[in-house]
Design a protein around this motif. Structure first.
Motif, PDB file in Angstrom:
ATOM      1  N   PRO A 120       0.819  -1.218   0.000  1.00 45.51           N
ATOM      2  CA  PRO A 120       0.000   0.000   0.000  1.00 45.51           C
ATOM      3  C   PRO A 120       0.850   1.265   0.000  1.00 45.51           C
ATOM      4  CG  PRO A 120      -0.854  -1.586   1.585  1.00 45.51           C
ATOM      5  CD  PRO A 120       0.479  -2.114   1.133  1.00 45.51           C
ATOM      6  N   VAL A 121       0.494   2.186  -0.867  1.00 46.43           N
ATOM      7  CA  VAL A 121       1.146   3.490  -0.887  1.00 46.43           C
ATOM      8  C   VAL A 121       0.899   4.189   0.445  1.00 46.43           C
ATOM      9  CG1 VAL A 121       0.987   5.807  -1.895  1.00 46.43           C
ATOM     10  CG2 VAL A 121       1.095   3.801  -3.380  1.00 46.43           C
ATOM     11  N   ASP A 122       1.959   4.739   1.030  1.00 44.39           N
ATOM     12  CA  ASP A 122       1.824   5.521   2.266  1.00 44.39           C
ATOM     13  C   ASP A 122       1.419   6.932   1.867  1.00 44.39           C
ATOM     14  OD1 ASP A 122       2.089   6.943   4.639  1.00 44.39           O
ATOM     15  OD2 ASP A 122       3.756   5.693   5.338  1.00 44.39           O
ATOM     16  N   ALA A 123       0.112   7.143   1.771  1.00 40.74           N
ATOM     17  CA  ALA A 123      -0.387   8.386   1.196  1.00 40.74           C
ATOM     18  C   ALA A 123       0.026   9.606   2.008  1.00 40.74           C
ATOM     19  CB  ALA A 123      -1.913   8.324   1.075  1.00 40.74           C
ATOM     20  N   ALA A 124      -0.118   9.523   3.327  1.00 38.62           N
ATOM     21  CA  ALA A 124       0.193  10.687   4.157  1.00 38.62           C
ATOM     22  C   ALA A 124       1.657  11.088   4.036  1.00 38.62           C
ATOM     23  CB  ALA A 124      -0.181  10.395   5.606  1.00 38.62           C
ATOM     24  N   LYS A 125       2.556  10.116   4.079  1.00 36.38           N
ATOM     25  CA  LYS A 125       3.977  10.432   3.963  1.00 36.38           C
ATOM     26  C   LYS A 125       4.345  10.879   2.555  1.00 36.38           C
ATOM     27  CE  LYS A 125       5.714   7.540   7.737  1.00 36.38           C
ATOM     28  NZ  LYS A 125       6.609   6.406   8.112  1.00 36.38           N
ATOM     29  N   ALA A 126       3.653  10.334   1.552  1.00 33.40           N
ATOM     30  CA  ALA A 126       3.963  10.702   0.172  1.00 33.40           C
ATOM     31  C   ALA A 126       3.634  12.162  -0.118  1.00 33.40           C
ATOM     32  CB  ALA A 126       3.207   9.795  -0.800  1.00 33.40           C
ATOM     33  N   ARG A 127       2.772  12.763   0.681  1.00 38.00           N
ATOM     34  CA  ARG A 127       2.467  14.185   0.490  1.00 38.00           C
ATOM     35  C   ARG A 127       3.728  15.032   0.614  1.00 38.00           C
ATOM     36  NH1 ARG A 127      -3.289  15.850   3.019  1.00 38.00           N
ATOM     37  NH2 ARG A 127      -2.466  17.862   2.379  1.00 38.00           N
ATOM     38  N   GLY A 128       4.669  14.584   1.431  1.00 38.19           N
ATOM     39  CA  GLY A 128       5.891  15.350   1.643  1.00 38.19           C
ATOM     40  C   GLY A 128       6.916  15.200   0.548  1.00 38.19           C
ATOM     41  N   GLY A 129       6.628  14.363  -0.464  1.00 39.63           N
ATOM     42  CA  GLY A 129       7.548  14.184  -1.573  1.00 39.63           C
ATOM     43  C   GLY A 129       8.508  13.036  -1.350  1.00 39.63           C
ATOM     44  N   GLY A 130       9.102  12.579  -2.433  1.00 38.46           N
ATOM     45  CA  GLY A 130      10.142  11.556  -2.355  1.00 38.46           C
ATOM     46  C   GLY A 130       9.649  10.135  -2.340  1.00 38.46           C
ATOM     47  N   LEU A 131       8.347   9.897  -2.169  1.00 39.26           N
ATOM     48  CA  LEU A 131       7.820   8.532  -2.119  1.00 39.26           C
ATOM     49  C   LEU A 131       6.955   8.258  -3.345  1.00 39.26           C
ATOM     50  CD1 LEU A 131       6.807   8.162   1.645  1.00 39.26           C
ATOM     51  CD2 LEU A 131       8.873   7.342   0.494  1.00 39.26           C
ATOM     52  N   PRO A 132       6.887   7.000  -3.773  1.00 38.78           N
ATOM     53  CA  PRO A 132       6.126   6.666  -4.983  1.00 38.78           C
ATOM     54  C   PRO A 132       4.627   6.895  -4.801  1.00 38.78           C
ATOM     55  CG  PRO A 132       6.886   4.665  -3.893  1.00 38.78           C
ATOM     56  CD  PRO A 132       7.574   5.809  -3.212  1.00 38.78           C
ATOM     57  N   LEU A 133       3.990   7.187  -5.921  1.00 41.22           N
ATOM     58  CA  LEU A 133       2.542   7.375  -5.948  1.00 41.22           C
ATOM     59  C   LEU A 133       1.820   6.147  -6.493  1.00 41.22           C
ATOM     60  CD1 LEU A 133       2.443  11.049  -7.292  1.00 41.22           C
ATOM     61  CD2 LEU A 133       2.640  10.220  -4.935  1.00 41.22           C
ATOM     62  N   PHE A 134       2.603   5.158  -6.908  1.00 39.42           N
ATOM     63  CA  PHE A 134       2.042   3.914  -7.443  1.00 39.42           C
ATOM     64  C   PHE A 134       3.025   2.798  -7.130  1.00 39.42           C
ATOM     65  CE2 PHE A 134       1.308   1.126 -11.342  1.00 39.42           C
ATOM     66  CZ  PHE A 134       0.090   0.629 -10.912  1.00 39.42           C
ATOM     67  N   THR A 135       2.516   1.662  -6.666  1.00 35.50           N
ATOM     68  CA  THR A 135       3.369   0.505  -6.391  1.00 35.50           C
ATOM     69  C   THR A 135       2.764  -0.739  -7.036  1.00 35.50           C
ATOM     70  OG1 THR A 135       2.248  -0.123  -4.332  1.00 35.50           O
ATOM     71  CG2 THR A 135       4.065   1.467  -4.152  1.00 35.50           C
ATOM     72  N   VAL A 136       3.630  -1.691  -7.348  1.00 33.10           N
ATOM     73  CA  VAL A 136       3.207  -2.968  -7.929  1.00 33.10           C
ATOM     74  C   VAL A 136       3.882  -4.093  -7.164  1.00 33.10           C
ATOM     75  CG1 VAL A 136       3.219  -4.427  -9.988  1.00 33.10           C
ATOM     76  CG2 VAL A 136       2.925  -1.944 -10.225  1.00 33.10           C
ATOM     77  N   ARG A 137       3.110  -5.117  -6.825  1.00 37.90           N
ATOM     78  CA  ARG A 137       3.677  -6.336  -6.239  1.00 37.90           C
ATOM     79  C   ARG A 137       3.225  -7.531  -7.072  1.00 37.90           C
ATOM     80  NH1 ARG A 137       3.822  -9.135  -0.234  1.00 37.90           N
ATOM     81  NH2 ARG A 137       4.786  -7.171   0.384  1.00 37.90           N
ATOM     82  N   VAL A 138       4.188  -8.302  -7.545  1.00 43.44           N
ATOM     83  CA  VAL A 138       3.912  -9.515  -8.323  1.00 43.44           C
ATOM     84  C   VAL A 138       4.201 -10.712  -7.427  1.00 43.44           C
ATOM     85  CG1 VAL A 138       4.480 -10.853 -10.375  1.00 43.44           C
ATOM     86  CG2 VAL A 138       4.567  -8.343 -10.451  1.00 43.44           C
ATOM     87  N   THR A 139       3.177 -11.534  -7.183  1.00 40.64           N
ATOM     88  CA  THR A 139       3.328 -12.718  -6.330  1.00 40.64           C
ATOM     89  C   THR A 139       3.063 -13.966  -7.146  1.00 40.64           C
ATOM     90  OG1 THR A 139       2.591 -11.468  -4.385  1.00 40.64           O
ATOM     91  CG2 THR A 139       2.525 -13.872  -4.246  1.00 40.64           C
ATOM     92  N   ARG A 140       3.986 -14.938  -7.022  1.00 40.72           N
ATOM     93  CA  ARG A 140       3.827 -16.211  -7.714  1.00 40.72           C
ATOM     94  C   ARG A 140       3.514 -17.306  -6.698  1.00 40.72           C
ATOM     95  NH1 ARG A 140       5.579 -16.384 -12.899  1.00 40.72           N
ATOM     96  NH2 ARG A 140       7.020 -14.779 -13.668  1.00 40.72           N
ATOM     97  N   PRO A 141       2.295 -17.858  -6.707  1.00 41.84           N
ATOM     98  CA  PRO A 141       2.017 -19.011  -5.855  1.00 41.84           C
ATOM     99  C   PRO A 141       2.683 -20.261  -6.424  1.00 41.84           C
ATOM    100  CG  PRO A 141       0.072 -18.420  -7.130  1.00 41.84           C
ATOM    101  CD  PRO A 141       1.103 -17.383  -7.425  1.00 41.84           C
ATOM    102  N   SER A 142       3.099 -21.162  -5.544  1.00 41.10           N
ATOM    103  CA  SER A 142       3.856 -22.340  -5.985  1.00 41.10           C
ATOM    104  C   SER A 142       3.048 -23.243  -6.902  1.00 41.10           C
ATOM    105  CB  SER A 142       4.326 -23.143  -4.760  1.00 41.10           C
ATOM    106  OG  SER A 142       3.206 -23.559  -3.976  1.00 41.10           O
ATOM    107  N   ALA A 143       1.709 -23.228  -6.763  1.00 41.83           N
ATOM    108  CA  ALA A 143       0.868 -24.098  -7.583  1.00 41.83           C
ATOM    109  C   ALA A 143       0.558 -23.496  -8.949  1.00 41.83           C
ATOM    110  CB  ALA A 143      -0.434 -24.408  -6.852  1.00 41.83           C
ATOM    111  N   GLY A 144       1.078 -22.301  -9.222  1.00 40.42           N
ATOM    112  CA  GLY A 144       0.878 -21.694 -10.523  1.00 40.42           C
ATOM    113  C   GLY A 144      -0.002 -20.456 -10.471  1.00 40.42           C
ATOM    114  N   GLY A 145       0.173 -19.598 -11.481  1.00 40.75           N
ATOM    115  CA  GLY A 145      -0.601 -18.372 -11.557  1.00 40.75           C
ATOM    116  C   GLY A 145       0.216 -17.161 -11.156  1.00 40.75           C
ATOM    117  N   THR A 146      -0.413 -16.005 -11.241  1.00 48.07           N
ATOM    118  CA  THR A 146       0.234 -14.747 -10.888  1.00 48.07           C
ATOM    119  C   THR A 146      -0.784 -13.842 -10.214  1.00 48.07           C
ATOM    120  OG1 THR A 146       1.683 -14.889 -12.817  1.00 48.07           O
ATOM    121  CG2 THR A 146       1.516 -12.743 -11.742  1.00 48.07           C
ATOM    122  N   VAL A 147      -0.344 -13.187  -9.140  1.00 53.98           N
ATOM    123  CA  VAL A 147      -1.164 -12.198  -8.455  1.00 53.98           C
ATOM    124  C   VAL A 147      -0.512 -10.840  -8.659  1.00 53.98           C
ATOM    125  CG1 VAL A 147      -2.173 -11.480  -6.262  1.00 53.98           C
ATOM    126  CG2 VAL A 147      -1.822 -13.913  -6.732  1.00 53.98           C
TER     127      VAL A 147
END
Length: 455
Positions: A120-147
């Motif tokens: 999750p983007v830390d919205a309150a801290k990002a107001r001060g600058g220097g932090l991303p406004l968008f993040t991505v997490r790619v998770t691979r379950p062992s049984a297959g697929g992508t989250v």
């Protein structure tokens, strides 16, 4: 022999994805964007097969070139208004592996923090600058697929803004073309040119007094312990029955969304034993109502506010929702009132505001309808998602979201409720009340049947 995986996500690395060149554009946020700037939104797409992370990263880079606000950073102007600097500082894209199946991870998505499926983007801290406004997490379950878990800063834009980025991302991976996003460098001035001279006159925000502000802060602090996030799946067949029954009882044409919203609100009120008149809030994307481009990036949002008591009946609520939509510009549009209210307050005090829809003491129910935004059209490597869900990162009570269900069929309600009422919904009587229009012959999608927590 490879290392054994764990039920806990195992970090594999992170890369910063950039467009490869900064436009340097500075987008002046509107006062509504500034008021929303302590909030982030997190969502998760589930894919049946593994996705190539290098192709995903390359596609995201192209998407950030098309919608550069998501790869920028915030700063505060001298007059206190937030600005998005399109400096191409980039987006962190983290990779994880976890032991388990795609279905097991689907069951985690409503857990606090998104079940470790988003960053999750830390919205309150990002107001001060220097932090991303968008993040991505790619998770691979062992049984297959992508989250694919995504989180963005609400000051950047609403769900439609996010979907502009996702369509551009999908098109880049698939070798297609997406509709160009419309970037406005002064959002408030742009809206001024398109808003009617007058509107309903009722701003959608309020400034709570000290006692209510303290109560709201306590509510948010205790939210994870006091509330539960539930998901309810309604098949297309049962929604069709519900729609016909409600429209017949109302004696007029209704949309399926009006009927389903009325059913959800009424059922929750019945199970809660609440007979008082309460307010219902439905946020509205006003691009179409104001003739704004569909590809406009930002937060051009208004709301419908209705008071309803159970004694009035379900059909009356559904009809009132339909009338509100048909008369939206005339009776409910409040963007000018919002701007006037926030201007009088001043940018330095916007953080004191809360939306009218956030009123847990009075059990004010708020439902955001995310249907028909193309959530299941985010195709990567020929794969549409098999499941989409908001992530459980802001579990305040009486908030809810409606979207298409598995594979884009049916309707999935995600709702946050006080723990005691949530327990009633999980019980036999609660399930029967929610699904009074379901029939045994309807059948359920295989994924729905495999999720034990799904109601």
């Amino acid at each position: 022999m490879g290392a054994a995986l764990s039920a806990w996500p195992q970090f594999r690395g992170v890369r910063t994805v950039t467009a490869g060149g900064a436009t340097g554009t500075v987008v002046r946020c509107g006062l509504t964007d500034t008021m929303l700037a302590d909030l982030s939104v997190s969502v998760v797409h589930f894919y049946e097969r593994a996705l190539d992370e290098d192709r995903l990263a390359a596609g995201l880079a192209a998407a950030l070139a098309a919608v550069p606000e998501f790869g920028g950073r915030l700063r505060t102007a001298d007059d206190g208004v937030l600005e998005i600097v399109c400096d191409d500082a980039g987006v962190p894209m983290a990779a994880y592996e976890v032991d388990g199946t795609l279905e097991e991870l689907m069951g985690r998505v409503t857990a606090p923090g998104g079940g470790d499926l988003v960053d999750p983007v830390d919205a309150a801290k990002a107001r001060g600058g220097g932090l991303p406004l968008f993040t991505v997490r790619v998770t691979r379950p062992s049984a297959g697929g992508t989250v694919l878990g995504c989180s963005w800063h609400h000051a950047v834009g609403d769900l439609q803004s996010f979907m502009l980025l996702m369509r551009a991302w999908s098109a880049a991976v698939e070798g297609g073309a997406a509709e160009p996003a419309v970037q406005v460098v002064d959002r408030e001035a742009y809206l001024e040119r398109h808003l009617p001279a007058t509107d309903c006159g009722r701003p959608g925000f309020r400034v709570p007094d000290a006692a209510e502000a303290a109560a709201l802060a306590a509510e948010v602090a205790a939210a994870g312990r006091a509330n539960r996030t539930l998901q309810v799946f309604f098949s297309e067949e049962e929604v069709a029955r519900l729609h016909r029954e409600t429209a017949d009882a109302a004696g007029r044409r209704l949309s399926a969304s009006d009927a389903l919203t009325a059913h959800v609100v009424a059922t929750l009120r019945e199970l809660d034993g609440d007979t008082e008149a309460r307010w219902v809030t439905v946020p509205v994307n006003v691009r179409r109502a104001l003739g704004l481009p569909a590809a406009l990036v930002g937060n051009p949002l208004s709301e419908i506010h209705l008071s309803w008591a159970p004694a009035q009946g379900r059909p009356a609520l559904a009809a009132a929702l339909r009338d509100a939509v048909l008369r939206f510009s005339e009776d409910h549009l409040n963007l000018r009132s919002n701007l006037d209210f926030l201007r009088a307050l001043g940018p330095e005090r916007t953080g004191e505001c809360v939306p009218l829809g956030f009123d847990p003491a009075n059990r004010r129910f708020s439902l955001s309808n995310w249907s028909r935004f193309g959530l299941y059209e985010v195709v990567f490597e020929g794969q549409p998602p098999v499941f989409f869900s908001p992530a459980g990162n802001f579990p305040v009570p009486w908030m809810s979201w409606m979207a298409e269900g598995f594979g884009g069929r049916g309707s999935l309600l995600t709702v946050v409720l006080p723990a005691r009422l949530a327990a009633r919904l999980r019980g036999e009587a609660g399930r029967a009340a929610l699904h009074r229009h379901r029939r045994a012959e309807d059948g359920l999608p295989a994924l729905a049947s495999s999720l034990g927590k799904l109601l």
